[in-house]
Enzyme design. Structure first.
Site, PDB file in Angstrom:
ATOM      1  N   GLU A 222       0.804  -1.240   0.000  1.00  0.00           N
ATOM      2  CA  GLU A 222       0.000   0.000   0.000  1.00  0.00           C
ATOM      3  C   GLU A 222       0.829   1.279   0.000  1.00  0.00           C
ATOM      4  O   GLU A 222       0.569   2.213   0.779  1.00  0.00           O
ATOM      5  CB  GLU A 222      -1.019  -0.017   1.151  1.00  0.00           C
ATOM      6  CG  GLU A 222      -2.019  -1.157   0.990  1.00  0.00           C
ATOM      7  CD  GLU A 222      -3.219  -1.098   1.939  1.00  0.00           C
ATOM      8  OE1 GLU A 222      -3.131  -0.431   2.971  1.00  0.00           O
ATOM      9  OE2 GLU A 222      -4.249  -1.738   1.613  1.00  0.00           O
ATOM     10  N   GLU A 342      -6.151  -7.382  -2.374  1.00  0.00           N
ATOM     11  CA  GLU A 342      -6.823  -7.352  -1.074  1.00  0.00           C
ATOM     12  C   GLU A 342      -8.249  -6.915  -1.324  1.00  0.00           C
ATOM     13  O   GLU A 342      -8.476  -5.896  -1.974  1.00  0.00           O
ATOM     14  CB  GLU A 342      -6.190  -6.327  -0.105  1.00  0.00           C
ATOM     15  CG  GLU A 342      -4.850  -6.716   0.459  1.00  0.00           C
ATOM     16  CD  GLU A 342      -4.389  -5.766   1.583  1.00  0.00           C
ATOM     17  OE1 GLU A 342      -5.224  -5.042   2.168  1.00  0.00           O
ATOM     18  OE2 GLU A 342      -3.180  -5.752   1.849  1.00  0.00           O
TER      19      GLU A 342
END
Ligand SMILES: *[C@@H]1O[C@H](CO)[C@@H](O)[C@H](O)[C@H]1NC(C)=O
Ligand SMILES: *[C@@H]1O[C@H](CO)[C@@H](O)[C@H](O)[C@H]1NC(C)=O
Ligand SMILES: *[C@@H]1O[C@H](CO)[C@@H](O)[C@H](O)[C@H]1NC(C)=O
Length: 449
Positions: A222, A342
């Site tokens: 991320e 995800e």
């Protein structure tokens, strides 16, 4: 009918409608699944080789490799201690029972409890052995790993820990995003990359960079760089690090670890972002993924935390449009597969219920099946997150424990079975065989038509 023409027609049919052909060949989903999951005999003979990329699809042994997988970030830490190591095995067993083939997990723990990297370039051998165990156990269950090399967030150290280390070494670093730009911090990160990729697994004796159990390296979970909303700072870091990984390990696929937000290079796509803050975090989905050395795209999907926590149908609608938009980009601008690496929903969200979660998971799976039917860029998904029994105390709200979720288990299993149909197409040398033939010998192809 001439045998060549028969095969050719079969190929054309397969390309456009694999289901029809599979069923017309007398295979039903149950048989295909049985062959794949229960009767492991034939699979034992399949060579365990690197996953590669052919255009916008993953391939392994020249067959398509569509991914149904999961995340469990803490495997290495659990594997350190004999009392919890068995959970790693249990999880891989359960995941493989429902046909999952890829797990994304952390190959870092920077300076925290049970750190892998205690200080820059100082490693805890017991923790490294635990990571060796995770890799060798994954292989036993025919599960491939996406290994993330650090974190944007402070969980397990990550970017903030690198900056702390820099301070402790007397550098004048004040902003967490100095991680992306300060030469010393970049060298710390590179040293970690080099150490992990050159690690010789103490259980299998295989060097990580040569091990086909590893599906891909992820540069950083991320990545965000809000100190530079133009995106230039992060872009330069991705360019440098993707290249660096490839110089050490040209065999494995590489992805960045982005959430998928659109940035300044594509103002027309910015409205697809879940909120207006997303365009200011220094990431830029299309530009970032055009970097040399980046093999496939990653996208996360969190309608609940990005839009508004109370669950609603708007989350399902967002999930569909977010996915479709990125699949289209991967086809149109990137010519690469995309993994939704995800996605999930928290049971702590207001209004949550289990049928909503099932609906969300089905939405993701169905969107990917639609893409696969068209030979599109939707390469797969990794649910966040799968836990074995008895690890509920680690749950952040998103954990799926299969034994407690029969309806979810069924959805996951069925999706694996469906992907198996696509992944087994080349058993008849069709989909890819035809494409190759078309490329290599176009005139011959046209003659036959
Ligand atoms: C440290 O960096 C900051 C921001 O770049 C700068 O303003 C400051 O003068 C630097 N301090 C030292 C002692 O170099
Ligand atoms: C790994 O190498 C060591 C030392 O060369 C050897 O004793 C061991 O049997 C090897 N293990 C495997 C699994 O090949
Ligand atoms: C679950 O939540 C969704 C979305 O709020 C709602 O539409 C549905 O009726 C709920 N289902 C059950 C069984 O409560």
């Amino acid at each position: 009918m001439d045998v060549h023409i028969t095969i050719l027609l079969l190929c054309i049919l397969l390309v456009y409608n694999p289901h029809t052909v599979c069923f017309s060949l007398g295979l039903n989903e149950h048989q295909v699944s049985k062959h794949r999951f229960d009767d492991m005999g034939p699979l034992e003979d399949e060579p365990w080789t690197m996953v590669q990329k052919s255009g916008n699809q993953f391939v392994v042994n020249d067959q398509p490799f569509y991914v149904n997988g999961f995340n469990t970030y803490w495997l290495m830490v659990f594997a350190v201690d004999a009392s919890t190591r068995g959970k790693v095995t249990e999880l891989f067993q359960q995941a493989s029972d429902v046909g999952m083939t890829v797990c994304r997990t952390w190959a870092f723990n920077d300076g925290q409890w049970r750190a892998l990297q205690k200080k820059p370039s100082v490693y805890d051998e017991d923790v490294f052995k635990a990571l060796d165990f995770v890799v060798s156990e994954a292989r036993r269950f025919k599960i491939r790993l996406i290994l993330a090399l650090t974190n944007n967030w402070d969980s397990y150290g990550g970017k903030p820990q690198y900056v702390k280390w820099g301070n402790e070494a007397g550098l004048n670093v004040t902003n967490e995003d100095d991680f992306y730009s300060h030469p010393t911090l970049k060298n710390y990160y590179k040293a970690h990359v080099k150490t992990v990729l050159n690690r010789v697994n103490t259980i299998t004796n295989m060097t990580y960079k040569d091990d086909p159990t590893i599906f891909a390296w992820e540069l950083i979970n991320e990545a965000r760089c809000p100190s530079d909303p133009s995106g230039d700072k992060l872009q330069e870091w991705i360019e440098e690090m993707a290249f660096y990984v490839k110089t050490i390990d040209p065999k494995h696929l590489v992805e960045i670890g982005l959430e998928g937000f659109y940035g300044p290079s594509t103002p027309n796509k910015v409205p697809y972002n879940p909120n207006t803050y997303c365009q200011q975090v220094g990431t830029d989905f299309i530009r970032n993924h055009q970097v040399l050395g980046v093999d496939f795209a990653s996208v996360h999907i969190y309608a609940d935390s990005w839009m508004s926590p109370p669950i609603s149908d708007a989350h399902i609608a967002f999930t569909k449009s977010w996915m479709q938009s990125h699949i289209d980009d991967a086809e149109t601008y990137l010519d690469m597969p995309v993994i939704f690496s995800e996605f999930g929903v928290s049971a702590k969200d207001p209004g949550y219920n289990a049928s909503f979660r099932d609906n969300l998971i089905s939405t993701v799976y169905n969107t990917l099946l639609d893409s696969a039917r068209k030979g599109g860029s939707g390469g797969g998904s990794l649910v966040w997150q799968m836990f074995p029994d008895g690890t509920e105390y680690m749950d952040d709200g998103y954990a799926i424990i299969l034994s407690k979720s029969p309806s979810t288990t069924k959805i996951i299993s069925r999706h694996s079975t469906r992907l198996t149909l696509f992944n087994s197409l080349c058993k008849w040398k069709c989909h890819w065989g035809c494409k190759k033939k078309h490329e290599l010998d176009e005139s011959h192809y046209h003659d036959e038509l």
